[in-house]
Design a protein around this motif. Sequence first.
Motif, short mmCIF file in Angstrom:
data_model
loop_
_atom_site.label_atom_id
_atom_site.label_comp_id
_atom_site.label_asym_id
_atom_site.label_seq_id
_atom_site.Cartn_x
_atom_site.Cartn_y
_atom_site.Cartn_z
N MET A 1 -62.41 8.33 -17.50
CA MET A 1 -61.70 7.18 -16.97
C MET A 1 -62.42 6.76 -15.68
SD MET A 1 -57.76 6.69 -15.58
CE MET A 1 -57.17 8.06 -16.44
N SER A 2 -62.70 5.47 -15.57
CA SER A 2 -63.38 4.98 -14.38
C SER A 2 -62.38 4.81 -13.23
CB SER A 2 -64.08 3.66 -14.66
OG SER A 2 -63.12 2.64 -14.84
N LEU A 3 -62.90 4.81 -12.02
CA LEU A 3 -62.03 4.65 -10.85
C LEU A 3 -61.34 3.29 -10.85
CD1 LEU A 3 -64.02 6.28 -7.94
CD2 LEU A 3 -61.88 7.04 -8.94
N GLU A 4 -62.04 2.26 -11.29
CA GLU A 4 -61.45 0.92 -11.31
C GLU A 4 -60.22 0.91 -12.23
OE1 GLU A 4 -62.56 -3.67 -12.51
OE2 GLU A 4 -64.10 -2.13 -12.57
N TYR A 5 -60.35 1.49 -13.41
CA TYR A 5 -59.23 1.54 -14.35
C TYR A 5 -58.08 2.36 -13.77
CZ TYR A 5 -56.57 2.31 -18.62
OH TYR A 5 -55.56 2.37 -19.54
N TYR A 6 -58.41 3.49 -13.13
CA TYR A 6 -57.40 4.34 -12.51
C TYR A 6 -56.62 3.58 -11.45
CZ TYR A 6 -55.43 7.93 -9.48
OH TYR A 6 -54.58 8.67 -8.71
N TYR A 7 -57.32 2.88 -10.54
CA TYR A 7 -56.63 2.15 -9.48
C TYR A 7 -55.81 0.99 -10.03
CZ TYR A 7 -58.92 4.82 -5.86
OH TYR A 7 -59.32 5.83 -5.04
N ARG A 8 -56.29 0.33 -11.08
CA ARG A 8 -55.49 -0.75 -11.69
C ARG A 8 -54.20 -0.19 -12.29
NH1 ARG A 8 -59.04 -5.38 -14.61
NH2 ARG A 8 -60.57 -5.64 -12.95
N GLY A 13 -47.13 -2.00 -12.11
CA GLY A 13 -45.72 -1.61 -12.18
C GLY A 13 -45.52 -0.32 -12.95
N ILE A 14 -46.27 -0.15 -14.03
CA ILE A 14 -46.16 1.08 -14.83
C ILE A 14 -46.66 2.27 -14.02
CG2 ILE A 14 -47.05 2.25 -16.88
CD1 ILE A 14 -47.16 -0.51 -18.22
N GLY A 15 -47.72 2.06 -13.25
CA GLY A 15 -48.26 3.15 -12.44
C GLY A 15 -47.27 3.64 -11.40
N LYS A 16 -46.49 2.71 -10.84
CA LYS A 16 -45.48 3.11 -9.85
C LYS A 16 -44.41 3.96 -10.51
CE LYS A 16 -46.30 -0.83 -6.88
NZ LYS A 16 -45.78 -2.06 -6.31
N LYS A 17 -44.01 3.61 -11.73
CA LYS A 17 -43.01 4.41 -12.44
C LYS A 17 -43.57 5.79 -12.78
CE LYS A 17 -39.56 1.60 -12.79
NZ LYS A 17 -38.29 1.89 -12.16
N VAL A 18 -44.84 5.83 -13.23
CA VAL A 18 -45.46 7.12 -13.55
C VAL A 18 -45.53 7.99 -12.31
CG1 VAL A 18 -47.64 8.22 -14.26
CG2 VAL A 18 -46.77 6.24 -15.51
N LYS A 19 -45.88 7.38 -11.17
CA LYS A 19 -45.96 8.13 -9.92
C LYS A 19 -44.59 8.68 -9.53
CE LYS A 19 -46.87 5.81 -6.18
NZ LYS A 19 -47.52 5.09 -5.08
N GLU A 20 -43.54 7.87 -9.69
CA GLU A 20 -42.18 8.33 -9.38
C GLU A 20 -41.79 9.52 -10.26
OE1 GLU A 20 -39.44 5.11 -9.71
OE2 GLU A 20 -40.39 3.95 -8.11
N VAL A 21 -42.10 9.43 -11.55
CA VAL A 21 -41.75 10.52 -12.48
C VAL A 21 -42.51 11.79 -12.12
CG1 VAL A 21 -41.93 11.28 -14.88
CG2 VAL A 21 -41.08 8.98 -14.36
N LEU A 22 -43.83 11.66 -11.89
CA LEU A 22 -44.62 12.85 -11.57
C LEU A 22 -44.20 13.47 -10.24
CD1 LEU A 22 -48.19 11.76 -12.71
CD2 LEU A 22 -46.65 13.38 -13.81
N ASN A 23 -43.91 12.62 -9.25
CA ASN A 23 -43.45 13.16 -7.97
C ASN A 23 -42.05 13.77 -8.09
OD1 ASN A 23 -45.69 12.76 -6.38
ND2 ASN A 23 -45.07 10.74 -5.70
N GLY A 24 -41.25 13.29 -9.04
CA GLY A 24 -39.95 13.90 -9.29
C GLY A 24 -40.08 15.29 -9.90
N LEU A 25 -41.08 15.46 -10.77
CA LEU A 25 -41.30 16.77 -11.39
C LEU A 25 -41.96 17.75 -10.42
CD1 LEU A 25 -42.60 15.62 -14.88
CD2 LEU A 25 -40.35 16.54 -14.33
#
Length: 54
Positions: A1-8, A13-25
């Motif tokens: 996975m390239s850094l550009e794709y990761y940062y996008r 909005g989906i990335g924020k939800k994923v971050k919330e879920v991972l930080n919750g776990l």
Amino acid sequence: MSLEYYYRLVNSGIGKKVKEVLNGLIPGLIPEPVPVRVPVRQPERRPGDFRNGR
């Protein structure tokens, strides 16, 4: 996975939800960025130096 794709993904909005879920776990897994103040040195002013205009 390239850094550009990761940062996008993370900054979407989906990335924020994923971050919330991972930080919750696992708290602190993806830290929030913290703004840092960096001191900037002012140039020395000499008598008779009118280039700065101050």
